[in-house]
Write a protein that holds these residues in place. Structure first.
Motif, mmCIF file in Angstrom:
data_model
loop_
_atom_site.group_PDB
_atom_site.id
_atom_site.type_symbol
_atom_site.label_atom_id
_atom_site.label_comp_id
_atom_site.label_asym_id
_atom_site.label_seq_id
_atom_site.Cartn_x
_atom_site.Cartn_y
_atom_site.Cartn_z
ATOM 1 N N GLN A 147 0.921 -1.026 0.019
ATOM 2 C CA GLN A 147 0.002 0.087 -0.139
ATOM 3 C C GLN A 147 0.633 1.179 0.116
ATOM 4 O OE1 GLN A 147 -3.569 -0.353 2.529
ATOM 5 N NE2 GLN A 147 -3.552 1.826 3.087
ATOM 6 N N LEU A 150 2.732 1.884 -3.433
ATOM 7 C CA LEU A 150 1.826 2.416 -4.393
ATOM 8 C C LEU A 150 1.457 3.676 -4.150
ATOM 9 C CD1 LEU A 150 -0.793 -0.306 -4.616
ATOM 10 C CD2 LEU A 150 0.608 0.491 -6.470
ATOM 11 N N TYR A 155 0.142 6.408 -6.896
ATOM 12 C CA TYR A 155 -1.123 5.692 -7.073
ATOM 13 C C TYR A 155 -1.957 5.756 -5.926
ATOM 14 C CZ TYR A 155 1.283 3.927 -11.314
ATOM 15 O OH TYR A 155 2.066 3.879 -12.369
ATOM 16 N N PRO A 157 -4.129 3.546 -3.769
ATOM 17 C CA PRO A 157 -4.467 1.845 -3.450
ATOM 18 C C PRO A 157 -5.775 1.331 -3.563
ATOM 19 C CG PRO A 157 -2.801 2.740 -2.021
ATOM 20 C CD PRO A 157 -3.351 4.064 -2.716
ATOM 21 N N SER A 159 -8.035 2.431 -5.384
ATOM 22 C CA SER A 159 -8.681 2.327 -6.588
ATOM 23 C C SER A 159 -8.392 1.050 -7.269
ATOM 24 C CB SER A 159 -7.900 3.514 -7.714
ATOM 25 O OG SER A 159 -6.596 2.924 -7.899
ATOM 26 N N ILE A 160 -8.020 0.280 -6.604
ATOM 27 C CA ILE A 160 -7.365 -1.271 -7.283
ATOM 28 C C ILE A 160 -8.696 -1.961 -7.555
ATOM 29 C CG2 ILE A 160 -7.264 -2.287 -4.754
ATOM 30 C CD1 ILE A 160 -5.271 -4.090 -6.212
ATOM 31 N N HIS A 161 -8.964 -2.364 -8.679
ATOM 32 C CA HIS A 161 -10.397 -3.198 -8.990
ATOM 33 C C HIS A 161 -10.006 -4.226 -10.128
ATOM 34 C CE1 HIS A 161 -10.818 -0.994 -12.823
ATOM 35 N NE2 HIS A 161 -10.325 0.112 -12.085
ATOM 36 N N SER A 165 -15.454 -3.160 -12.563
ATOM 37 C CA SER A 165 -15.123 -2.237 -11.578
ATOM 38 C C SER A 165 -16.368 -1.822 -10.604
ATOM 39 C CB SER A 165 -14.656 -0.674 -12.175
ATOM 40 O OG SER A 165 -15.528 -0.442 -12.990
ATOM 41 N N ASN A 170 -15.687 -5.702 -6.037
ATOM 42 C CA ASN A 170 -14.839 -5.480 -5.341
ATOM 43 C C ASN A 170 -14.535 -5.207 -3.852
ATOM 44 O OD1 ASN A 170 -12.628 -4.724 -8.047
ATOM 45 N ND2 ASN A 170 -14.695 -4.156 -8.435
ATOM 46 N N ASP A 212 -6.663 -3.551 -12.308
ATOM 47 C CA ASP A 212 -6.348 -1.950 -12.535
ATOM 48 C C ASP A 212 -6.023 -1.271 -11.534
ATOM 49 O OD1 ASP A 212 -6.502 -2.060 -15.483
ATOM 50 O OD2 ASP A 212 -8.331 -2.677 -15.297
ATOM 51 N N ILE A 213 -4.996 -0.338 -11.337
ATOM 52 C CA ILE A 213 -4.866 0.298 -10.287
ATOM 53 C C ILE A 213 -4.551 1.876 -10.853
ATOM 54 C CG2 ILE A 213 -3.345 1.089 -8.228
ATOM 55 C CD1 ILE A 213 -2.449 -2.053 -8.248
#
Length: 429
Positions: A147, A150, A155, A157, A159-161, A165, A170, A212-213
């Motif tokens: 975490q 990222l 990025y 974290p 938003s990870i899906h 989505s 998720n 995807d992130i």
């Protein structure tokens, strides 16, 4: 007058309730300052916490202390409390020291009562340091990623899906692995669900999705979205006697599931199922990996050891495979180092003196053009790491219950051993 006093007493009791609840945080509900004089709770003076002036009573001049009823939600949390006190976000109050009661991960620091990433540990990291991890179970896949790394790369974290989505697909959470903070995203291994696709590789079935992130919307850091595929073996019908670990590819982003299965027949078609008693004297074992670059890499079995305990170095342990070849006639290598699948036959007669058998097998990807992948020796050097797997079997006449073990030893994912080991055992009659 009496009713007014009772009301005041009741009000103070209600205000102090959250402070008593957070007694471990040592909340301060009254203080004094050479500059401001006595300072009381904001709740008692209709106070509010401002972005630039900190927490003040309704007159806008008198300082006050935030509490559970008047929280300090400003950008600079150092303004929330008088000098010498620290704002604790978890308890919404001022404390004499900055303490995170539940403790922080090793890559975090405690700031104003909340654990935040220690940016100094990641200031020199780049995208090449990002190595997500994947674990495979009979009906689930699970992705974990650092975490704090990222966040340091720009990025989000959260938003990870998955490929789908939608919120129903998720369920993101945070955890700690080897002391480091990780983001966790589980997925159900069902074809068609949440973007899952089923693929075939010869007789094997696999299920694949895409992770995807993205970068935070308000981030000043320019970062291209991260996208990578995850794949796990897909088992249908009864739960086969199989173990899976996931190894990283050459670029660290590809996640290739490596599976070990025990079969009943020399055709390697009918696997034993979980808790099933082995009736035959021969055990057929296969290891296979999801398609990598088949023109470049093959799967090589290096060593296998059978031990009566969970220690492969036990003095009674039997070395079945050494440097890619069988050590005696009771174990036969059928196929090794020439494809993405390894096959062998093991005679259970050699385990008659064991009550329990732990089988440890080491395998790795082998470069076809630069190594002797089928030879009965080990190369002096190789680029791909070694992965250790293990199976559980119960042989005829044994009534013991098999232990249930996790599919992936999380201690190997971040900062631990380079071997993601799976724990299992064989029970012998």
């Amino acid at each position: 007058m009496l009713s007014a006093m009772a009301a005041l007493t009741l009000r103070i009791a209600l205000l102090l309730a959250p402070l008593i609840h957070h007694a471990g945080a040592k909340c301060i509900y009254s203080s004094s300052s050479p500059d401001f004089g006595p300072i009381g709770l904001c709740s008692l003076c209709s106070g509010f916490c401002y972005e630039k002036n900190g927490c003040r009573c309704s007159d806008g001049l008198t300082s006050c202390l935030p509490d559970g009823n008047v929280q300090c939600a400003v950008a600079d949390l150092t303004l929330c409390c008088p000098p010498g006190l620290y704002y604790n976000q978890a308890s919404s109050c001022c404390t004499e020291s900055s303490i995170c009661e539940s403790g922080c991960a090793t890559d975090e620091v405690c700031a104003m009562g909340v654990c935040v990433c220690n940016s100094s540990l990641y200031q020199d990291k780049t995208g090449t340091d990002f190595h997500p991890a994947l674990s495979c179970d009979i009906n689930a896949m699970m992705v974990t990623a650092s975490q704090c790394l990222l966040s340091s790369l720009g990025y989000d974290p959260a938003s990870i899906h998955l490929r789908d989505s939608s919120q129903s697909c998720n369920f993101i959470s945070s955890s700690s692995i080897n002391g480091q903070k990780v983001i966790v995203l589980p997925a159900t291994a069902t074809p068609g669900r949440c973007g899952n696709t089923a693929t075939e590789d010869g007789p094997r079935l696999f299920i694949t999705n895409t992770i995807d992130i993205g970068a935070p919307v308000n981030s000043n850091v320019t970062a291209n979205p991260i996208s990578f595929n995850i794949t796990c073996p897909l088992f249908t019908g009864t739960y086969p006697l199989a173990q899976t670990v996931v190894i990283s590819g050459v670029n660290g982003m590809a996640l290739n599931p490596l599976t070990m299965v025990a079969y009943k027949d020399p055709q390697f078609v009918t696997p034993y199922v979980s808790n099933e008693i082995v009736l035959g004297s021969e055990i057929y074992v296969a290891l296979y990996i999801y398609p990598t670059d088949g023109d470049t890499y093959v799967l090589r079995l290096q060593d296998c050891t059978a031990s009566p305990t969970g220690d492969p170095n036990n003095t009674k342990a039997l070395h079945l495979i050494s440097q890619g070849c069988a050590t005696d006639s009771l174990t036969q290598i059928i196929q090794n180092g020439n494809s993405r699948e390894v096959r062998m036959k093991i005679s259970s007669s050699q385990f008659q003196d064991f009550t329990t058998v732990y089988l440890f097998c080491d395998a790795r990807l082998c470069v076809k053009s630069g190594e002797e992948c089928t030879a009965c020796k080990e190369s002096q050097s190789f680029s791909m790491g070694v992965t250790q797997l293990q199976l559980e079997l119960r042989l005829k006449g044994n009534s013991q219950q098999l232990e249930q073990h996790p599919f992936l030893g999380y201690g190997t994912l971040y900062g631990g051993s380079p071997r993601p080991a799976i724990v299992g055992l064989w029970h012998i009659a």
